[in-house]
Design a protein around this motif. Sequence first.
Motif, mmCIF file in Angstrom:
data_model
loop_
_atom_site.group_PDB
_atom_site.id
_atom_site.type_symbol
_atom_site.label_atom_id
_atom_site.label_comp_id
_atom_site.label_asym_id
_atom_site.label_seq_id
_atom_site.Cartn_x
_atom_site.Cartn_y
_atom_site.Cartn_z
ATOM 1 N N ILE A 44 -56.545 43.475 -54.627
ATOM 2 C CA ILE A 44 -56.674 43.708 -56.388
ATOM 3 C C ILE A 44 -58.048 43.027 -56.684
ATOM 4 C CG2 ILE A 44 -55.703 43.847 -58.668
ATOM 5 C CD1 ILE A 44 -53.332 44.321 -58.372
ATOM 6 N N HIS A 45 -58.405 43.151 -57.357
ATOM 7 C CA HIS A 45 -59.770 42.625 -58.056
ATOM 8 C C HIS A 45 -59.752 42.427 -59.529
ATOM 9 C CE1 HIS A 45 -64.596 42.282 -58.949
ATOM 10 N NE2 HIS A 45 -64.558 41.456 -57.570
ATOM 11 N N ASP A 46 -60.122 41.385 -59.934
ATOM 12 C CA ASP A 46 -59.545 41.071 -61.457
ATOM 13 C C ASP A 46 -60.623 39.791 -61.164
ATOM 14 O OD1 ASP A 46 -59.186 38.443 -59.750
ATOM 15 O OD2 ASP A 46 -56.857 38.106 -61.096
ATOM 16 N N ASN A 72 -48.900 44.161 -65.369
ATOM 17 C CA ASN A 72 -50.224 43.494 -65.583
ATOM 18 C C ASN A 72 -48.966 42.389 -67.396
ATOM 19 O OD1 ASN A 72 -49.129 46.492 -67.019
ATOM 20 N ND2 ASN A 72 -50.412 45.868 -68.994
ATOM 21 N N VAL A 73 -47.738 43.284 -67.915
ATOM 22 C CA VAL A 73 -47.539 42.529 -68.458
ATOM 23 C C VAL A 73 -47.042 40.792 -68.210
ATOM 24 C CG1 VAL A 73 -45.003 42.476 -69.756
ATOM 25 C CG2 VAL A 73 -46.413 44.242 -69.704
ATOM 26 N N ASN A 74 -46.269 40.805 -66.349
ATOM 27 C CA ASN A 74 -45.953 39.575 -66.093
ATOM 28 C C ASN A 74 -46.977 38.990 -65.198
ATOM 29 O OD1 ASN A 74 -42.806 40.105 -67.343
ATOM 30 N ND2 ASN A 74 -43.163 41.624 -65.438
ATOM 31 N N SER A 75 -48.141 39.487 -65.595
ATOM 32 C CA SER A 75 -49.356 38.912 -64.373
ATOM 33 C C SER A 75 -49.036 38.999 -63.070
ATOM 34 C CB SER A 75 -50.473 37.456 -65.553
ATOM 35 O OG SER A 75 -50.296 38.346 -66.551
ATOM 36 N N GLU A 76 -48.749 40.210 -62.436
ATOM 37 C CA GLU A 76 -47.791 40.042 -61.133
ATOM 38 C C GLU A 76 -48.272 40.909 -60.427
ATOM 39 O OE1 GLU A 76 -43.908 38.451 -59.172
ATOM 40 O OE2 GLU A 76 -43.742 40.009 -60.743
ATOM 41 N N MET A 77 -48.641 41.076 -59.262
ATOM 42 C CA MET A 77 -49.133 42.122 -57.963
ATOM 43 C C MET A 77 -47.707 41.887 -57.115
ATOM 44 S SD MET A 77 -52.246 40.629 -56.105
ATOM 45 C CE MET A 77 -52.782 41.901 -54.942
ATOM 46 N N ALA A 87 -43.683 40.911 -50.708
ATOM 47 C CA ALA A 87 -44.776 40.053 -50.984
ATOM 48 C C ALA A 87 -45.046 40.575 -52.298
ATOM 49 C CB ALA A 87 -45.997 40.110 -50.489
ATOM 50 N N SER A 88 -45.085 39.385 -53.007
ATOM 51 C CA SER A 88 -45.906 39.176 -54.321
ATOM 52 C C SER A 88 -46.794 37.946 -55.026
ATOM 53 C CB SER A 88 -44.853 38.804 -55.155
ATOM 54 O OG SER A 88 -43.613 37.795 -55.101
ATOM 55 N N GLY A 89 -47.353 38.065 -55.893
ATOM 56 C CA GLY A 89 -48.332 37.144 -56.520
ATOM 57 C C GLY A 89 -49.242 36.948 -58.029
ATOM 58 N N PRO A 90 -49.357 36.364 -58.631
ATOM 59 C CA PRO A 90 -50.219 36.536 -59.568
ATOM 60 C C PRO A 90 -51.074 37.078 -59.892
ATOM 61 C CG PRO A 90 -50.564 33.654 -58.587
ATOM 62 C CD PRO A 90 -49.274 35.018 -57.708
ATOM 63 N N ILE A 91 -51.647 37.596 -60.529
ATOM 64 C CA ILE A 91 -52.637 38.620 -60.926
ATOM 65 C C ILE A 91 -53.258 39.074 -62.402
ATOM 66 C CG2 ILE A 91 -52.116 40.751 -61.394
ATOM 67 C CD1 ILE A 91 -54.459 39.997 -59.050
ATOM 68 N N GLY A 92 -54.295 38.777 -62.164
ATOM 69 C CA GLY A 92 -55.172 38.626 -63.879
ATOM 70 C C GLY A 92 -55.289 40.042 -63.827
ATOM 71 N N SER A 93 -56.091 40.060 -65.414
ATOM 72 C CA SER A 93 -56.450 41.715 -65.478
ATOM 73 C C SER A 93 -57.072 42.650 -64.431
ATOM 74 C CB SER A 93 -57.177 41.660 -66.707
ATOM 75 O OG SER A 93 -56.275 40.941 -67.905
ATOM 76 N N ASP A 123 -48.167 55.992 -64.101
ATOM 77 C CA ASP A 123 -49.233 55.566 -64.813
ATOM 78 C C ASP A 123 -48.192 54.560 -66.266
ATOM 79 O OD1 ASP A 123 -51.039 56.959 -67.341
ATOM 80 O OD2 ASP A 123 -51.680 54.823 -66.175
ATOM 81 N N ALA A 124 -48.783 53.210 -65.936
ATOM 82 C CA ALA A 124 -48.529 52.433 -67.602
ATOM 83 C C ALA A 124 -46.833 51.607 -66.662
ATOM 84 C CB ALA A 124 -48.749 53.111 -68.885
ATOM 85 N N LYS A 125 -46.751 51.786 -65.793
ATOM 86 C CA LYS A 125 -45.011 51.500 -65.317
ATOM 87 C C LYS A 125 -45.049 50.557 -64.178
ATOM 88 C CE LYS A 125 -40.794 51.719 -64.269
ATOM 89 N NZ LYS A 125 -40.140 51.342 -64.903
ATOM 90 N N ALA A 126 -44.619 49.728 -64.344
ATOM 91 C CA ALA A 126 -44.153 48.574 -63.607
ATOM 92 C C ALA A 126 -43.360 48.850 -62.653
ATOM 93 C CB ALA A 126 -44.463 47.313 -63.414
ATOM 94 N N ILE A 127 -42.907 49.873 -61.713
ATOM 95 C CA ILE A 127 -41.834 49.619 -60.448
ATOM 96 C C ILE A 127 -40.863 48.061 -60.829
ATOM 97 C CG2 ILE A 127 -41.011 50.450 -58.649
ATOM 98 C CD1 ILE A 127 -41.731 52.362 -60.361
ATOM 99 N N THR A 128 -39.494 48.235 -60.684
ATOM 100 C CA THR A 128 -38.657 46.811 -60.675
ATOM 101 C C THR A 128 -38.022 47.184 -59.375
ATOM 102 O OG1 THR A 128 -36.580 47.873 -61.603
ATOM 103 C CG2 THR A 128 -38.443 47.208 -63.191
#
Length: 195
Positions: A44-46, A72-77, A87-93, A123-128
């Motif tokens: 992701i490009h932020d 985007n709510v938890n600033s995570e990819m 895998a997971s990690g922090p991400i900005g906008s 759309d507008a859904k971060a799968i858990t």
Amino acid sequence: ENGFSISLWMNSDNFTDKRLFGKGSNSAYELLSETTNDKPRWRIHDGSTTTIEGTTALSDGTWYNLIAVYDNVNSEMRLYVNGVLDASGPIGSISVTSDPLYFGRNQGGNYFDGQLDEIYFFDAKAITDAEALSIYNAGLARTQLSDAIVSTSGAGTYHIDESGIHDATYGIVTGTQQVSALLEFDFSDSTGWKE
């Protein structure tokens, strides 16, 4: 950009240095393979490029379920392989672009060689974690019916396909877009796909 998730099943003929999807000329986001180890990467490009790499090397000739999440709510990819967080990690906008979203390639090419099926854009859904496992357990090959994918976020069951019939149609249901045809990619140029 609101959060989103993209889920797909893939079976590669050659996964080395290929793109499963991509958006934006500066890679606003893309799901790809690594050049040397065949592990999926979610990029992701932020403002700068942030990449997470899965721990699972994918073998050619095998079906895998991959889910890329921008939360985007938890600033995570996050990246899931076969229903498990890989895998997971922090991400900005995320960078905003009007460029198209390509499947089986990115804007610069890097054409995928293999098959993609059961493509879903949430759309507008971060799968858990639980939802990713539910999607994987729902299966492949026209068995991923709407009642088999259950939300744990309080929204109830996702109705991904209104009819439950997975033929060559496109549908939009409760913010989810689905490409339900089996797409096979064997690119030597940009015209080598078929349903």
